[in-house]
Scaffold this motif. Structure first.
Motif, PDB file in Angstrom:
ATOM      1  N   PRO A  88       0.829  -1.206   0.000  1.00 20.68           N
ATOM      2  CA  PRO A  88       0.000   0.000   0.000  1.00 20.68           C
ATOM      3  C   PRO A  88       0.863   1.255   0.000  1.00 20.68           C
ATOM      4  N   GLY A  89       0.431   2.248  -0.741  1.00 23.45           N
ATOM      5  CA  GLY A  89       1.163   3.505  -0.825  1.00 23.45           C
ATOM      6  C   GLY A  89       2.117   3.521  -1.998  1.00 23.45           C
ATOM      7  N   TYR A  90       3.066   2.601  -2.005  1.00 24.94           N
ATOM      8  CA  TYR A  90       4.010   2.552  -3.112  1.00 24.94           C
ATOM      9  C   TYR A  90       3.300   2.223  -4.427  1.00 24.94           C
ATOM     10  N   GLY A  91       2.419   1.238  -4.386  1.00 21.44           N
ATOM     11  CA  GLY A  91       1.702   0.878  -5.600  1.00 21.44           C
ATOM     12  C   GLY A  91       0.928   2.038  -6.177  1.00 21.44           C
ATOM     13  N   GLU A  92       0.282   2.813  -5.315  1.00 21.54           N
ATOM     14  CA  GLU A  92      -0.494   3.956  -5.777  1.00 21.54           C
ATOM     15  C   GLU A  92       0.423   5.029  -6.372  1.00 21.54           C
ATOM     16  N   MET A  93       1.598   5.222  -5.753  1.00 14.54           N
ATOM     17  CA  MET A  93       2.527   6.212  -6.285  1.00 14.54           C
ATOM     18  C   MET A  93       3.052   5.793  -7.649  1.00 14.54           C
ATOM     19  N   PHE A  94       3.404   4.498  -7.804  1.00 15.49           N
ATOM     20  CA  PHE A  94       3.893   4.039  -9.094  1.00 15.49           C
ATOM     21  C   PHE A  94       2.792   4.124 -10.152  1.00 15.49           C
ATOM     22  N   THR A  95       1.551   3.935  -9.736  1.00 18.81           N
ATOM     23  CA  THR A  95       0.438   4.086 -10.665  1.00 18.81           C
ATOM     24  C   THR A  95       0.350   5.523 -11.158  1.00 18.81           C
ATOM     25  N   GLU A  96       0.501   6.477 -10.254  1.00 20.07           N
ATOM     26  CA  GLU A  96       0.479   7.893 -10.637  1.00 20.07           C
ATOM     27  C   GLU A  96       1.611   8.240 -11.588  1.00 20.07           C
ATOM     28  N   LEU A  97       2.725   7.528 -11.475  1.00 12.98           N
ATOM     29  CA  LEU A  97       3.859   7.770 -12.365  1.00 12.98           C
ATOM     30  C   LEU A  97       3.686   7.107 -13.727  1.00 12.98           C
ATOM     31  N   GLY A  98       2.572   6.378 -13.916  1.00 14.19           N
ATOM     32  CA  GLY A  98       2.284   5.777 -15.211  1.00 14.19           C
ATOM     33  C   GLY A  98       2.584   4.296 -15.323  1.00 14.19           C
ATOM     34  N   PHE A  99       2.800   3.629 -14.168  1.00 11.20           N
ATOM     35  CA  PHE A  99       3.139   2.209 -14.179  1.00 11.20           C
ATOM     36  C   PHE A  99       2.045   1.362 -13.525  1.00 11.20           C
ATOM     37  N   GLY A 100       0.803   1.753 -13.760  1.00 12.73           N
ATOM     38  CA  GLY A 100      -0.324   1.063 -13.148  1.00 12.73           C
ATOM     39  C   GLY A 100      -0.455  -0.381 -13.570  1.00 12.73           C
ATOM     40  N   ASP A 101      -0.110  -0.694 -14.815  1.00 12.41           N
ATOM     41  CA  ASP A 101      -0.210  -2.080 -15.273  1.00 12.41           C
ATOM     42  C   ASP A 101       0.733  -2.977 -14.471  1.00 12.41           C
ATOM     43  N   LEU A 102       1.929  -2.497 -14.173  1.00 14.73           N
ATOM     44  CA  LEU A 102       2.864  -3.277 -13.373  1.00 14.73           C
ATOM     45  C   LEU A 102       2.341  -3.485 -11.957  1.00 14.73           C
ATOM     46  N   VAL A 103       1.725  -2.459 -11.405  1.00 11.84           N
ATOM     47  CA  VAL A 103       1.175  -2.569 -10.050  1.00 11.84           C
ATOM     48  C   VAL A 103       0.059  -3.600 -10.016  1.00 11.84           C
ATOM     49  N   ARG A 104      -0.819  -3.543 -10.988  1.00  8.64           N
ATOM     50  CA  ARG A 104      -1.921  -4.517 -11.025  1.00  8.64           C
ATOM     51  C   ARG A 104      -1.391  -5.934 -11.205  1.00  8.64           C
ATOM     52  N   GLN A 105      -0.369  -6.089 -12.021  1.00  5.66           N
ATOM     53  CA  GLN A 105       0.230  -7.412 -12.203  1.00  5.66           C
ATOM     54  C   GLN A 105       0.857  -7.899 -10.904  1.00  5.66           C
ATOM     55  N   ALA A 106       1.549  -7.000 -10.192  1.00  4.32           N
ATOM     56  CA  ALA A 106       2.204  -7.380  -8.938  1.00  4.32           C
ATOM     57  C   ALA A 106       1.183  -7.818  -7.904  1.00  4.32           C
ATOM     58  N   ARG A 107       0.063  -7.139  -7.847  1.00  2.00           N
ATOM     59  CA  ARG A 107      -0.955  -7.458  -6.848  1.00  2.00           C
ATOM     60  C   ARG A 107      -1.792  -8.668  -7.228  1.00  2.00           C
ATOM     61  N   ALA A 108      -1.618  -9.136  -8.452  1.00  2.00           N
ATOM     62  CA  ALA A 108      -2.355 -10.318  -8.893  1.00  2.00           C
ATOM     63  C   ALA A 108      -1.507 -11.574  -8.858  1.00  2.00           C
ATOM     64  N   THR A 109      -0.207 -11.424  -8.598  1.00  2.00           N
ATOM     65  CA  THR A 109       0.696 -12.578  -8.597  1.00  2.00           C
ATOM     66  C   THR A 109       1.524 -12.585  -7.328  1.00  2.00           C
ATOM     67  N   THR A 110       2.063 -13.744  -6.979  1.00  2.00           N
ATOM     68  CA  THR A 110       2.924 -13.854  -5.802  1.00  2.00           C
ATOM     69  C   THR A 110       4.392 -13.952  -6.174  1.00  2.00           C
ATOM     70  N   GLY A 111       4.707 -13.975  -7.472  1.00  2.00           N
ATOM     71  CA  GLY A 111       6.085 -14.202  -7.895  1.00  2.00           C
ATOM     72  C   GLY A 111       6.824 -12.920  -8.245  1.00  2.00           C
ATOM     73  N   ARG A 112       7.841 -12.571  -7.469  1.00  2.00           N
ATOM     74  CA  ARG A 112       8.645 -11.391  -7.773  1.00  2.00           C
ATOM     75  C   ARG A 112       9.386 -11.556  -9.089  1.00  2.00           C
ATOM     76  N   ARG A 113       9.928 -12.734  -9.311  1.00  2.00           N
ATOM     77  CA  ARG A 113      10.750 -12.940 -10.497  1.00  2.00           C
ATOM     78  C   ARG A 113       9.953 -12.794 -11.785  1.00  2.00           C
ATOM     79  N   THR A 114       8.653 -13.041 -11.732  1.00  2.00           N
ATOM     80  CA  THR A 114       7.840 -12.884 -12.936  1.00  2.00           C
ATOM     81  C   THR A 114       7.652 -11.420 -13.307  1.00  2.00           C
ATOM     82  N   LEU A 115       7.892 -10.516 -12.372  1.00  2.00           N
ATOM     83  CA  LEU A 115       7.697  -9.090 -12.623  1.00  2.00           C
ATOM     84  C   LEU A 115       8.945  -8.412 -13.179  1.00  2.00           C
ATOM     85  N   ILE A 116      10.107  -8.967 -12.893  1.00  2.00           N
ATOM     86  CA  ILE A 116      11.355  -8.269 -13.154  1.00  2.00           C
ATOM     87  C   ILE A 116      11.519  -7.922 -14.639  1.00  2.00           C
TER      88      ILE A 116
END
Length: 344
Positions: free
Chosen positions: A231-259
């Motif tokens: 919470p907080g960081y995800g919303e800030m990254f969304t404001e910076l234009g990276f909302g798709d990454l935030v939604r993907q991160a919150r839908a998965t448990t794997g860090r390595r899949t996001l990198i």
């Protein structure tokens, strides 16, 4: 300077980075706590192996460590090593507080306010006598008080920012763009004025890398993948234009899949990454936005122990450090006081 604890790097790299900071004349070092060392044990090792005269331990999770435990830890390091030790507190994340430690993550603004009040009394040498909603302690007193220790609070979100502005000596931010610094600067000044107290200093941790290569960008992406979900960081990254990454991160448990999906533009948005001139301009932007103090977080994937980046910045830092009125001024002597350890 900030020990970065980069994921997928050797744990003992932290000591090498600390030695580089000492060799380059840095006089303040931040040590947070993640999944490697107990921070007070690491602080003792760093103090014994470097000439850095001032350590800041934290931010430490208020839901995990009690004020008594924090006061004992800080006093232990200071007494055993002769090093000045400051402390910082924060909320941390539900994953660390609840999943790792089985503690309640809720109520962090109130818990932080109570923790700062108790910790300030303990570090000042008073006997504990506090009964609040979250913190209850009675009878303990430090054998070795540390009345000069500064207390910082990591703030993310309006409620924690208010608590930090009204109670702390320093507000700490991490992984934010300069525009966010300007917003927080205005908020903490207003909160402090309303309480009739001096505004706390504003510190920001800034990941930095001069002439980064592909391995560095992967190192940055690996770390940022951890921060997309909380919470907080995800919303800030969304404001910076990276909302798709935030939604993907919150839908998965794997860090390595996001990198693989994190573009270079994301670390650049919240750090000082690029050519030497670009890094210096970016650091300057944080000062101009209202930061009093910048904690550099050097990358190490292409730069062993951050040596080249720290050498470059230490050589050019005197032109960036703000003076007593906020104006840039050179620093006398051979060392640098972290970066921007001046007074507003």
């Amino acid at each position: 300077m900030v020990l970065p604890y980069w994921l997928d790097r050797p744990d003992l790299e932290a000591l090498g980075i600390a030695r580089q900071a000492s060799a380059r004349g840095f006089e303040r070092l931040w040590l947070g706590e993640m999944a490697t060392f107990d921070v007070f044990a690491l602080a003792t090792a760093v103090a014994g192996g470097t000439s850095i005269p001032r350590l800041t331990v934290g931010p430490l999770a208020v839901g995990v460590r009690s004020p008594v435990a924090i006061a004992m830890g800080a006093a232990s390091v200071a007494t055993l090593t002769g090093t000045h030790v400051d402390v910082a507190l924060g909320a941390s994340s539900p994953h660390i507080v609840s999943d790792w430690h089985g503690r309640d993550w809720s109520g962090n603004p109130r818990r932080t306010r109570e923790s700062v009040a108790v910790l300030r009394e303990l570090l000042g040498g008073k006997r504990a006598a506090f009964s609040g909603r979250h913190i209850r302690t009675r009878g303990f007193r430090l054998r070795q008080p540390q009345p000069d220790s500064m207390i910082g609070v990591a703030a993310f979100g309006p409620r924690m920012t208010e608590v930090a502005a009204e109670t702390a000596d320093e507000v700490v931010l991490n992984l934010v763009p300069p525009a966010h610094i300007a917003q927080v600067r205005a908020s903490i000044d207003a909160f402090a004025e309303a309480r009739g107290r001096p505004a706390p200093r504003l510190a920001v941790w800034v990941a930095c890398s001069v002439e980064p290569g592909p391995a560095t960008y992967r190192q940055l992406a690996s770390q940022l993948a951890v921060y997309l979900r909380p919470p907080g960081y995800g919303e800030m990254f969304t404001e910076l234009g990276f909302g798709d990454l935030v939604r993907q991160a919150r839908a998965t448990t794997g860090r390595r899949t996001l990198i693989e999906g994190i573009p270079p533009e994301l670390p650049a948005a919240v750090g000082a990454i690029g050519s030497g001139a670009e890094v210096l301009r970016r650091i300057d932007a944080y000062f101009n936005a209202g930061a009093d103090h910048i904690g550099l977080v050097p990358t190490t994937a292409d730069d062993r122990d951050g040596a080249e980046t720290l050498a470059f910045i230490s050589e050019h830092a005197p032109d960036l450090i703000p003076g007593p009125t906020g104006a840039k001024r050179p620093v006398g002597g051979g060392g640098i006081r972290s970066i921007g350890d001046g007074q507003r």
